[in-house]
Scaffold this motif. Structure first.
Motif, PDB file in Angstrom:
ATOM      1  N   LEU A  11     -45.562  16.613  61.620  1.00 41.76           N
ATOM      2  CA  LEU A  11     -44.101  16.563  61.728  1.00 41.76           C
ATOM      3  C   LEU A  11     -43.653  15.166  62.094  1.00 41.76           C
ATOM      4  O   LEU A  11     -44.277  14.493  62.918  1.00 41.76           O
ATOM      5  CB  LEU A  11     -43.622  17.562  62.789  1.00 41.76           C
ATOM      6  CG  LEU A  11     -43.880  19.034  62.467  1.00 41.76           C
ATOM      7  CD1 LEU A  11     -43.429  19.907  63.623  1.00 41.76           C
ATOM      8  CD2 LEU A  11     -43.174  19.449  61.175  1.00 41.76           C
ATOM      9  N   ALA A  12     -42.586  14.729  61.498  1.00 39.76           N
ATOM     10  CA  ALA A  12     -42.003  13.442  61.879  1.00 39.76           C
ATOM     11  C   ALA A  12     -41.300  13.578  63.214  1.00 39.76           C
ATOM     12  O   ALA A  12     -40.944  14.681  63.623  1.00 39.76           O
ATOM     13  CB  ALA A  12     -40.997  12.999  60.800  1.00 39.76           C
ATOM     14  N   PRO A  13     -41.097  12.488  63.931  1.00 38.96           N
ATOM     15  CA  PRO A  13     -40.390  12.547  65.207  1.00 38.96           C
ATOM     16  C   PRO A  13     -39.037  13.218  65.046  1.00 38.96           C
ATOM     17  O   PRO A  13     -38.360  13.066  64.024  1.00 38.96           O
ATOM     18  CB  PRO A  13     -40.226  11.071  65.603  1.00 38.96           C
ATOM     19  CG  PRO A  13     -41.337  10.367  64.882  1.00 38.96           C
ATOM     20  CD  PRO A  13     -41.517  11.112  63.604  1.00 38.96           C
ATOM     21  N   ALA A  14     -38.685  13.966  66.055  1.00 41.63           N
ATOM     22  CA  ALA A  14     -37.451  14.752  65.998  1.00 41.63           C
ATOM     23  C   ALA A  14     -36.251  13.859  65.813  1.00 41.63           C
ATOM     24  O   ALA A  14     -36.147  12.796  66.419  1.00 41.63           O
ATOM     25  CB  ALA A  14     -37.291  15.570  67.274  1.00 41.63           C
ATOM     26  N   ARG A  15     -35.342  14.323  64.929  1.00 36.77           N
ATOM     27  CA  ARG A  15     -34.108  13.571  64.730  1.00 36.77           C
ATOM     28  C   ARG A  15     -32.940  14.479  65.097  1.00 36.77           C
ATOM     29  O   ARG A  15     -32.754  15.520  64.491  1.00 36.77           O
ATOM     30  CB  ARG A  15     -33.974  13.111  63.277  1.00 36.77           C
ATOM     31  CG  ARG A  15     -34.967  12.023  62.868  1.00 36.77           C
ATOM     32  CD  ARG A  15     -34.761  11.641  61.421  1.00 36.77           C
ATOM     33  NE  ARG A  15     -35.515  10.478  61.058  1.00 36.77           N
ATOM     34  CZ  ARG A  15     -36.805  10.488  60.715  1.00 36.77           C
ATOM     35  NH1 ARG A  15     -37.466  11.633  60.731  1.00 36.77           N
ATOM     36  NH2 ARG A  15     -37.411   9.368  60.376  1.00 36.77           N
ATOM     37  N   LEU A  52     -32.615   1.428  67.475  1.00 38.18           N
ATOM     38  CA  LEU A  52     -32.347   1.672  68.899  1.00 38.18           C
ATOM     39  C   LEU A  52     -33.537   1.233  69.744  1.00 38.18           C
ATOM     40  O   LEU A  52     -33.374   0.581  70.788  1.00 38.18           O
ATOM     41  CB  LEU A  52     -32.051   3.154  69.123  1.00 38.18           C
ATOM     42  CG  LEU A  52     -31.808   3.569  70.588  1.00 38.18           C
ATOM     43  CD1 LEU A  52     -30.585   2.843  71.146  1.00 38.18           C
ATOM     44  CD2 LEU A  52     -31.618   5.087  70.665  1.00 38.18           C
ATOM     45  N   TYR A  53     -34.753   1.580  69.273  1.00 45.41           N
ATOM     46  CA  TYR A  53     -35.941   1.154  70.016  1.00 45.41           C
ATOM     47  C   TYR A  53     -36.034  -0.366  70.104  1.00 45.41           C
ATOM     48  O   TYR A  53     -36.374  -0.927  71.149  1.00 45.41           O
ATOM     49  CB  TYR A  53     -37.197   1.714  69.341  1.00 45.41           C
ATOM     50  CG  TYR A  53     -37.466   3.172  69.626  1.00 45.41           C
ATOM     51  CD1 TYR A  53     -36.723   3.867  70.571  1.00 45.41           C
ATOM     52  CD2 TYR A  53     -38.477   3.859  68.948  1.00 45.41           C
ATOM     53  CE1 TYR A  53     -36.976   5.210  70.826  1.00 45.41           C
ATOM     54  CE2 TYR A  53     -38.742   5.200  69.195  1.00 45.41           C
ATOM     55  CZ  TYR A  53     -37.984   5.864  70.138  1.00 45.41           C
ATOM     56  OH  TYR A  53     -38.230   7.177  70.402  1.00 45.41           O
ATOM     57  N   TRP A  54     -35.753  -1.029  68.973  1.00 44.85           N
ATOM     58  CA  TRP A  54     -35.770  -2.499  68.982  1.00 44.85           C
ATOM     59  C   TRP A  54     -34.767  -3.059  70.002  1.00 44.85           C
ATOM     60  O   TRP A  54     -35.088  -3.983  70.766  1.00 44.85           O
ATOM     61  CB  TRP A  54     -35.429  -3.033  67.586  1.00 44.85           C
ATOM     62  CG  TRP A  54     -36.613  -3.168  66.667  1.00 44.85           C
ATOM     63  CD1 TRP A  54     -36.878  -2.411  65.561  1.00 44.85           C
ATOM     64  CD2 TRP A  54     -37.676  -4.101  66.780  1.00 44.85           C
ATOM     65  NE1 TRP A  54     -38.048  -2.800  64.969  1.00 44.85           N
ATOM     66  CE2 TRP A  54     -38.572  -3.854  65.694  1.00 44.85           C
ATOM     67  CE3 TRP A  54     -37.988  -5.121  67.666  1.00 44.85           C
ATOM     68  CZ2 TRP A  54     -39.732  -4.584  65.492  1.00 44.85           C
ATOM     69  CZ3 TRP A  54     -39.140  -5.854  67.467  1.00 44.85           C
ATOM     70  CH2 TRP A  54     -40.006  -5.587  66.393  1.00 44.85           C
ATOM     71  N   LEU A 100     -45.831  -3.344  74.065  1.00 41.42           N
ATOM     72  CA  LEU A 100     -46.880  -2.401  73.683  1.00 41.42           C
ATOM     73  C   LEU A 100     -46.389  -0.950  73.734  1.00 41.42           C
ATOM     74  O   LEU A 100     -46.871  -0.099  72.985  1.00 41.42           O
ATOM     75  CB  LEU A 100     -48.087  -2.576  74.609  1.00 41.42           C
ATOM     76  CG  LEU A 100     -48.847  -3.892  74.469  1.00 41.42           C
ATOM     77  CD1 LEU A 100     -49.961  -3.973  75.502  1.00 41.42           C
ATOM     78  CD2 LEU A 100     -49.402  -4.049  73.061  1.00 41.42           C
ATOM     79  N   GLY A 101     -45.447  -0.679  74.608  1.00 43.32           N
ATOM     80  CA  GLY A 101     -44.914   0.672  74.704  1.00 43.32           C
ATOM     81  C   GLY A 101     -44.049   1.047  73.523  1.00 43.32           C
ATOM     82  O   GLY A 101     -44.087   2.192  73.040  1.00 43.32           O
ATOM     83  N   PHE A 102     -43.271   0.103  73.006  1.00 40.47           N
ATOM     84  CA  PHE A 102     -42.347   0.420  71.912  1.00 40.47           C
ATOM     85  C   PHE A 102     -42.962   0.209  70.532  1.00 40.47           C
ATOM     86  O   PHE A 102     -42.504   0.807  69.544  1.00 40.47           O
ATOM     87  CB  PHE A 102     -41.077  -0.430  72.043  1.00 40.47           C
ATOM     88  CG  PHE A 102     -40.065   0.159  72.967  1.00 40.47           C
ATOM     89  CD1 PHE A 102     -39.240   1.190  72.537  1.00 40.47           C
ATOM     90  CD2 PHE A 102     -39.935  -0.290  74.265  1.00 40.47           C
ATOM     91  CE1 PHE A 102     -38.294   1.741  73.387  1.00 40.47           C
ATOM     92  CE2 PHE A 102     -39.006   0.259  75.128  1.00 40.47           C
ATOM     93  CZ  PHE A 102     -38.184   1.281  74.691  1.00 40.47           C
ATOM     94  N   ARG A 103     -43.962  -0.637  70.432  1.00 41.10           N
ATOM     95  CA  ARG A 103     -44.515  -0.952  69.107  1.00 41.10           C
ATOM     96  C   ARG A 103     -44.999   0.271  68.330  1.00 41.10           C
ATOM     97  O   ARG A 103     -44.613   0.447  67.165  1.00 41.10           O
ATOM     98  CB  ARG A 103     -45.638  -1.968  69.274  1.00 41.10           C
ATOM     99  CG  ARG A 103     -46.247  -2.400  67.944  1.00 41.10           C
ATOM    100  CD  ARG A 103     -47.333  -3.422  68.159  1.00 41.10           C
ATOM    101  NE  ARG A 103     -47.936  -3.789  66.882  1.00 41.10           N
ATOM    102  CZ  ARG A 103     -48.946  -4.650  66.769  1.00 41.10           C
ATOM    103  NH1 ARG A 103     -49.446  -5.213  67.866  1.00 41.10           N
ATOM    104  NH2 ARG A 103     -49.430  -4.950  65.581  1.00 41.10           N
ATOM    105  N   ARG A 120     -44.171   3.379  68.747  1.00 40.23           N
ATOM    106  CA  ARG A 120     -43.057   4.299  68.488  1.00 40.23           C
ATOM    107  C   ARG A 120     -42.230   3.813  67.293  1.00 40.23           C
ATOM    108  O   ARG A 120     -41.782   4.601  66.458  1.00 40.23           O
ATOM    109  CB  ARG A 120     -42.164   4.413  69.720  1.00 40.23           C
ATOM    110  CG  ARG A 120     -42.833   4.914  70.982  1.00 40.23           C
ATOM    111  CD  ARG A 120     -43.202   6.398  70.908  1.00 40.23           C
ATOM    112  NE  ARG A 120     -44.362   6.662  70.092  1.00 40.23           N
ATOM    113  CZ  ARG A 120     -45.630   6.515  70.513  1.00 40.23           C
ATOM    114  NH1 ARG A 120     -45.873   6.036  71.732  1.00 40.23           N
ATOM    115  NH2 ARG A 120     -46.632   6.794  69.721  1.00 40.23           N
ATOM    116  N   ILE A 121     -42.030   2.492  67.212  1.00 37.78           N
ATOM    117  CA  ILE A 121     -41.276   1.932  66.088  1.00 37.78           C
ATOM    118  C   ILE A 121     -42.098   2.080  64.810  1.00 37.78           C
ATOM    119  O   ILE A 121     -41.561   2.389  63.719  1.00 37.78           O
ATOM    120  CB  ILE A 121     -40.936   0.449  66.356  1.00 37.78           C
ATOM    121  CG1 ILE A 121     -39.974   0.356  67.543  1.00 37.78           C
ATOM    122  CG2 ILE A 121     -40.340  -0.203  65.122  1.00 37.78           C
ATOM    123  CD1 ILE A 121     -39.683  -1.083  67.982  1.00 37.78           C
ATOM    124  N   GLY A 122     -43.429   1.923  64.925  1.00 38.44           N
ATOM    125  CA  GLY A 122     -44.309   2.036  63.761  1.00 38.44           C
ATOM    126  C   GLY A 122     -44.301   3.423  63.139  1.00 38.44           C
ATOM    127  O   GLY A 122     -44.629   3.581  61.958  1.00 38.44           O
TER     128      GLY A 122
END
Length: 436
Positions: free
Chosen positions: A5-9, A24-26, A426-429, A431-433
């Motif tokens: 499943l893709a991350p919830a939207r 938003l993450y960026w 490192l925490g956001f990379r 998640r953005i990927g």
């Protein structure tokens, strides 16, 4: 195979376009990095400013204050010695003459040093001292010359010299000491202040990290983000290190009642009162029956020093500001004992003079025994000098100790800030990927 499943939207509220999660993450990551950088800069700037202030206290302001003390004390001591030496009925004492010249030489040296670091107001006061000191020494030399030739005007010249010293020169020197001491205390208090800007940014960063973790948890449906958890840990570590280091620095740097700087002020005033009282005691006899004003000043200054009952005054205030059993307390106790003995011996001198036996009064005032008035005053003066020196050493020691507690904190903040920024990245990379 089961489909991943893709991350919830979540659906955006009606009428408002939802910001894409990767963007938003960026933005959140960039904001956290910038906030971490600003927080690190604020923390490093605060530590460096404190370290600079403490170094300035130990290496500049404290020595300047000591120079101002030396100037004032040397002038007052020279005046007291000049008046005492004038009483000698068997010719001027070579020892007293040497002490007088040494006092003037120390004052001249301290004056030169003080002028190098003085502000405009202090410079104006020091110029008064520089201009009037040669006038004072000229009057003293004229008084000596008249005394050697048996001319009665010698006493008048000496009284004029002492009046110039006590009414013009010493107040100017006292103003310099008060000014330098205020600057010293001001820098100590500034170095001991709460780091409000750094604390604000640390609190803001902690709140932002918490909000970011909640955001990521809701969007990614993962309870913890290891990078953000690590960033939060770095923030906590920096906060704990700051609390320990600043707490140790503050604990070593006393600025309130009872601080060494406050002790030094009281002790300097005690030394001033003792030396001026000694000069007025001698001038009372020099005036040969016309010294009621000098005697009144003596009584006032001795009361200022030890109080009417011998247990108050500046010495009691110094003891109240001092830890029992300390070097300063021992010196002050000794000074109070000698000051009370001085009062008793002075009363004997006054009894003889008021009874018409001036020669006997002078004999008592200039006797050379260990328990006679000059020796008692010398021990009093030595005790006050020792107490003041011990107080100055405490001021230097506290500033140096407070500065050493901050050693390595600036470099630590730089490294922790870099670590925090890396942890956020490192925490956001990953998640953005997930959205590529």
């Amino acid at each position: 195979m089961p489909t991943q499943l893709a991350p919830a939207r979540e659906l955006a509220p009606p009428g408002r376009e939802r910001l894409p999660t990767p963007r938003l993450y960026w933005l959140v990551a960039a904001g956290l990095v910038v906030l971490a950088l600003v927080t690190g800069v604020a923390a490093v700037a605060d530590v460096r400013e404190r370290s600079a202030l403490l170094t300035d206290v130990a290496e500049v302001k404290a020595p300047i204050s000591v120079d101002a003390q030396t100037l004032y004390r040397s002038l007052a001591e020279a005046d007291a010695i000049a008046a005492t030496a004038f009483l000698s009925t068997s010719g001027e004492s070579a020892k007293l003459r040497t002490r007088y010249l040494d006092g003037i030489a120390r004052a001249s040296t301290a004056l030169t040093v003080a002028l190098r670091d003085a502000d405009d107001d202090e410079t104006a006061r020091l110029r008064v001292v520089a201009e009037q000191l040669p006038v004072y020494t000229g009057l003293v030399e004229t008084a000596r010359a008249n005394q050697r030739h048996g001319v009665p005007l010698g006493g008048a010249y000496l009284r004029e010299a002492s009046g110039l010293m006590q009414q013009t020169i010493l107040p100017a020197a006292a103003g310099v000491f008060d000014s330098t001491h205020r600057r010293l205390v001001g820098e100590q208090e500034e170095a001991d202040g709460f780091p409000w800007p750094a604390a604000f940014f640390v609190a803001l960063l902690a709140a932002a990290l918490l909000w970011a973790q909640v955001l990521v948890a809701r969007r990614s449906r993962r309870t913890f983000n290891l990078g953000l958890v690590a960033a939060s840990g770095v923030t906590v570590l920096a906060l704990l290190w700051s609390v320990v280091a600043l707490g140790a620095s503050t604990g070593r740097l006393e600025t309130g009642p009872g601080s060494p700087a406050k002790q030094v002020l009281v002790l300097a005033n005690a030394g001033r009162a003792a030396l001026q009282a000694r000069a007025n005691e001698s001038l009372t006899l020099v005036a040969r029956g016309g010294g009621a004003t000098f005697e009144t000043e003596f009584v006032s200054q001795l009361d200022e020093l030890i109080g009417v009952d011998g247990q108050g005054g500046l010495l009691a205030a110094a003891l109240a500001e001092t830890e029992a059993g300390s070097r300063v307390a021992v010196f002050v106790d000794q000074a109070r004992t000698e000051a009370n003995q001085w009062r008793k011996l002075h009363q004997e001198v006054r009894a003889a003079d008021n009874g018409g036996d001036w020669n006997r009064a002078v004999e008592l005032a200039t006797a050379t025994g260990e328990q006679d008035l000059p020796a008692v005053f010398t021990r009093l003066d030595d005790a006050l000098t020792g107490a003041l020196a011990a107080g100055n050493q405490q001021v230097d020691g506290q500033a140096s100790g407070a500065g050493s507690a901050l050693t390595g904190l600036s470099a630590g903040f730089v490294l922790l800030t870099l670590g925090l920024m890396v942890a956020v990245g490192l925490g956001f990379r990953p998640r953005i990927g997930e959205y590529r």
